[in-house]
Scaffold this active site. Structure first.
Site, short mmCIF file in Angstrom:
data_model
loop_
_atom_site.label_atom_id
_atom_site.label_comp_id
_atom_site.label_asym_id
_atom_site.label_seq_id
_atom_site.Cartn_x
_atom_site.Cartn_y
_atom_site.Cartn_z
CD GLU A 65 -2.38 -2.49 -0.74
OE1 GLU A 65 -3.30 -2.30 -0.08
OE2 GLU A 65 -2.38 -3.29 0.87
NE ARG B 106 3.49 -17.84 5.04
CZ ARG B 106 2.88 -19.13 5.11
NH1 ARG B 106 2.98 -19.47 4.38
NH2 ARG B 106 2.22 -19.20 6.43
C1 TPP Z 1 -5.12 -5.77 -0.60
C2 TPP Z 1 -4.42 -5.62 0.49
N1 TPP Z 1 -3.73 -5.43 1.70
C3 TPP Z 1 -3.27 -6.48 1.94
C4 TPP Z 1 -3.79 -7.29 2.87
C5 TPP Z 1 -2.49 -7.91 3.39
N2 TPP Z 1 -3.90 -8.21 5.42
C6 TPP Z 1 -4.92 -9.19 5.07
S1 TPP Z 1 -5.62 -9.09 6.54
C7 TPP Z 1 -5.11 -7.61 7.16
C8 TPP Z 1 -5.62 -6.60 7.82
C9 TPP Z 1 -6.95 -6.51 8.01
O1 TPP Z 1 -7.60 -5.80 9.07
P1 TPP Z 1 -9.20 -5.69 9.83
O2 TPP Z 1 -9.71 -5.59 8.24
O3 TPP Z 1 -9.26 -4.09 10.67
O4 TPP Z 1 -9.63 -7.41 9.42
P2 TPP Z 1 -9.11 -7.63 11.01
O5 TPP Z 1 -7.81 -7.51 11.44
O6 TPP Z 1 -10.31 -6.70 12.30
O7 TPP Z 1 -9.73 -8.78 10.69
C10 TPP Z 1 -4.09 -7.15 6.52
C11 TPP Z 1 -3.59 -5.65 5.88
C12 TPP Z 1 -4.74 -7.82 2.09
N3 TPP Z 1 -5.44 -8.68 2.25
N4 TPP Z 1 -5.10 -7.15 0.76
#
Ligand code: TPP
Ligand code: MG
Lengths: 317, 281
Positions: free
Chosen positions: A61, A170
């Site tokens: 972000e 949401r």
């Molecule tokens: C700072 C932040 N930005 C966005 C999110 C929303 N978010 C939650 S999980 C995720 C994807 C995470 O990807 P990864 O670390 O590969 O986990 P996986 O999907 O493989 O479980 C996002 C973007 C968040 N929780 N925190």
């Protein structure tokens, strides 16, 4: 009393998505950035229509805000999309320095604000974002109440020069403002006329304020209901005019009372027209997991809480 | 050493717990949770030296931090089954007034959790802090951390990664759940991570792969090797190659189940693929 009908529950984030889609078609300078939440922010259609103007930045972000600031140089109008928490607290200094202080025309669009995000819990339920953003000099802060208004606001902020924080949510909620509304930044919308109390509400609490006004009306209490979609700059004139008539005010928002709309109204009244005020807001607390309805009930952010606050504030006149 | 068959049974039971938790509240993150079941089971039952009772300060024991807090269902299941809190409490996942918040938190005092997570990218920093305190306390124990691969897109990780190597934080093992998926798609499609191994190495970490991240034996022996690497002047990174949604055929090899709960029918199908071993909560 004016009658407001819910034309079918819709999420405000879809209002943002549909507004962005429309903007994409009519304004070539609009670009969109997203941090791995394209579906949640309803930005898929813009992305499909204009892949060259859509920037997936990944879960990054801070980089997104900086990139958006840079893209304004040369005339693009960047709309950034992520959850409200990651749109504000996560990137506060990037917004402060590269956007607000630098006077950049970035539209920070923030979904899943407040308790109504629901089950994900407190890490994601920011209740401090209005405060964070309104404290930044030269930042415009908007919190829309339904789908139609969010769509109208999304389109309107593209024509406004300057940084904007647009906050929405949401869940699917009542959609009751006109589809063809003329969204004017900084202009309060008077929804009901009354003489006993002023209810100033923003975001999801506007519909609750209307329900409260109906209940109060049955008991012979009439309320001015004012929809404050723009928290900053605040429509001082509209609020003062109303409170001079009614003599008291209840403010209602899905946010901490510290830093929220209520504090802005209190500041206005204390300097210009002191009057009793009650706050419908969270009470300096984090949220928690639960359904949106359960949480709004537990934290006292609904029509019945507004009714109780009105009774209390009228007794203090 | 725990009986291997018992640990295998636990993995299957943990999968059931994950699926049942998210199904009940129709929310939460099964994909990443399922992919990390073997890792959690190995960590908590085989690798970590843990005290019997939970104290926040965790003196004279290994500590674990979950950076990718959204995979709370696997964390909660393994914590409960390791005795940190009653297994029945898994029934309260994401419900109002529960200690099992959508994302792990210390706020409600759930034993086993030492930091809130959910906003991504913060866990390695916290782990470095805890690792430094261990050193200051002359406590020889290790800090384990898990983070997501998509999560590595957050810049804070790289600040932490640089710090840990530059300051020889060698009582730290960071495991990356390399499932190649995140919310909007594959990591390659969203924002390519490039060569994660070379990146960590370039920053000065001791890096190793566990190619079969969903093979319990491979995870156990791999993590033991990682443990042997600690104390040598470098932080240790384990690249754990997993499959998102592992153990449920229709959830595997896609990002679709990152944050979506199965419906009744899908749950039944998923549970049938993972028959009860230790007993449902
Ligand atoms: C700072 C932040 N930005 C966005 C999110 C929303 N978010 C939650 S999980 C995720 C994807 C995470 O990807 P990864 O670390 O590969 O986990 P996986 O999907 O493989 O479980 C996002 C973007 C968040 N929780 N925190
Ligand atoms: Mg991943």
């Amino acid at each position: 009393m004016k009658k407001y009908t819910d034309t079918g529950k819709k999420d405000t984030r879809s209002g943002f998505g549909d507004g962005l889609t429309e903007l994409g078609k009519k304004n070539k300078n609009v670009v969109a950035l997203c941090a791995d939440l394209t579906g949640s922010l309803k930005m898929d259609e813009f992305k499909a229509n204009h892949p060259e103007r859509f920037f997936q930045v990944g879960i990054a972000e801070a980089n997104m805000i900086g990139m958006a600031a840079g893209m304004t140089i040369g005339g693009k109008i960047p709309f950034t999309g992520t959850f409200a928490n990651f749109s504000t607290g996560r990137v506060y200094d990037q917004i402060r320095q590269s956007v607000a202080y630098s006077g950049k025309n970035v539209k920070i669009c923030a979904s899943h604000a407040g308790l109504t995000l629901g089950e994900d819990g407190a890490t994601h339920q920011i209740l401090e974002d209005i405060g964070l953003m309104k404290m930044l000099p030269e930042m415009t802060v908007i919190n829309t109440c339904d789908y139609n208004q969010t769509k109208a606001a999304t389109i309107a902020i593209a024509d406004f020069e300057g940084p904007v924080y647009l906050r929405f949510g949401r869940p699917k909620v009542a959609n009751f403002t006109p589809a063809d509304q003329n969204f004017q930044i900084g202009k309060a919308v008077q929804l009901q006329e009354g003489t006993d109390v002023t209810i100033v509400a923003t975001g999801h609490l506007v519909w609750e304020a209307l329900q409260a006004a109906e209940t109060l009306n049955e008991k012979g209490i009439t309320a001015d209901v004012i929809n404050i979609h723009t928290i900053k700059p605040l429509d001082d004139a509209a609020i003062l005019k109303s409170v001079k008539k009614t003599g008291c005010v209840v403010t209602a928002e899905e946010h901490n009372f510290l830093g929220g709309l209520g504090e802005s109204v209190a500041r206005l009244l204390s300097t210009q027209h002191p009057a009793p005020q009650e706050f419908i807001a969270t009470n300096d607390t984090f949220g928690e997991s639960g359904t949106p309805e359960q949480l709004m009930d537990k934290y006292g952010l609904n029509a019945s809480a507004i009714v109780a606050a009105v009774n209390k504030v009228i007794a203090r006149k | 050493m725990a009986d291997y068959k018992a640990l295998e049974d636990l993995v299957v039971q943990v999968r059931r717990d994950i699926l049942r938790q998210v199904h009940k509240v129709n929310s939460g993150h099964p994909g990443g949770s399922l992919g990390c079941a073997e890792f959690f089971v190995a960590l908590f039952n085989e690798l970590m030296e843990r005290n019997d009772t939970f104290e926040m300060d965790g003196i004279d024991e290994d500590l674990f931090f979950l950076s990718n807090g959204h995979i709370s269902p696997v964390f909660y299941s393994v914590l409960a089954r390791a005795g940190y809190f009653p297994v029945e409490e898994l029934n309260t996942f994401r419900l109002l007034n529960s200690r099992l918040q959508g994302h792990p938190t210390t706020h409600e005092g759930l034993p086993g959790v030492r930091i809130a997570s959910g906003s991504l990218g913060q866990g390695i920093s916290v782990s470095i802090g805890a690792a430094l305190t261990k050193k200051l306390n002359n406590d020889q124990h290790i800090i384990y951390t898990l983070c997501g691969d998509g999560e590595l897109q957050e810049g804070q990780n790289w600040e932490a990664i640089m710090y840990a190597a530059g300051n020889k934080v060698d009582n730290l093992i960071v495991t990356v759940d390399l499932n190649g998926q995140q919310i909007d798609g594959s990591t390659d499609n969203v924002l390519p991570l490039g060569n994660v191994k070379s990146k960590f190495e370039a920053f000065g970490w001791d890096v190793m792969d566990i190619e079969k991240g969903n093979d319990l034996k491979a995870v156990m022996s791999g993590m033991k090797k990682a443990k042997e690497k600690t104390g040598n002047g470098k932080p240790v990174c384990v690249l754990l190659h997993t499959v998102m949604g592992n153990g449920v055929d229709f959830m595997m090899h896609t990002h679709d189940w990152h944050g979506k709960a199965p419906n009744d029918e899908q749950l039944e199908n998923a549970l049938a693929q993972n028959p009860v071993t230790l007993g449902d909560y």
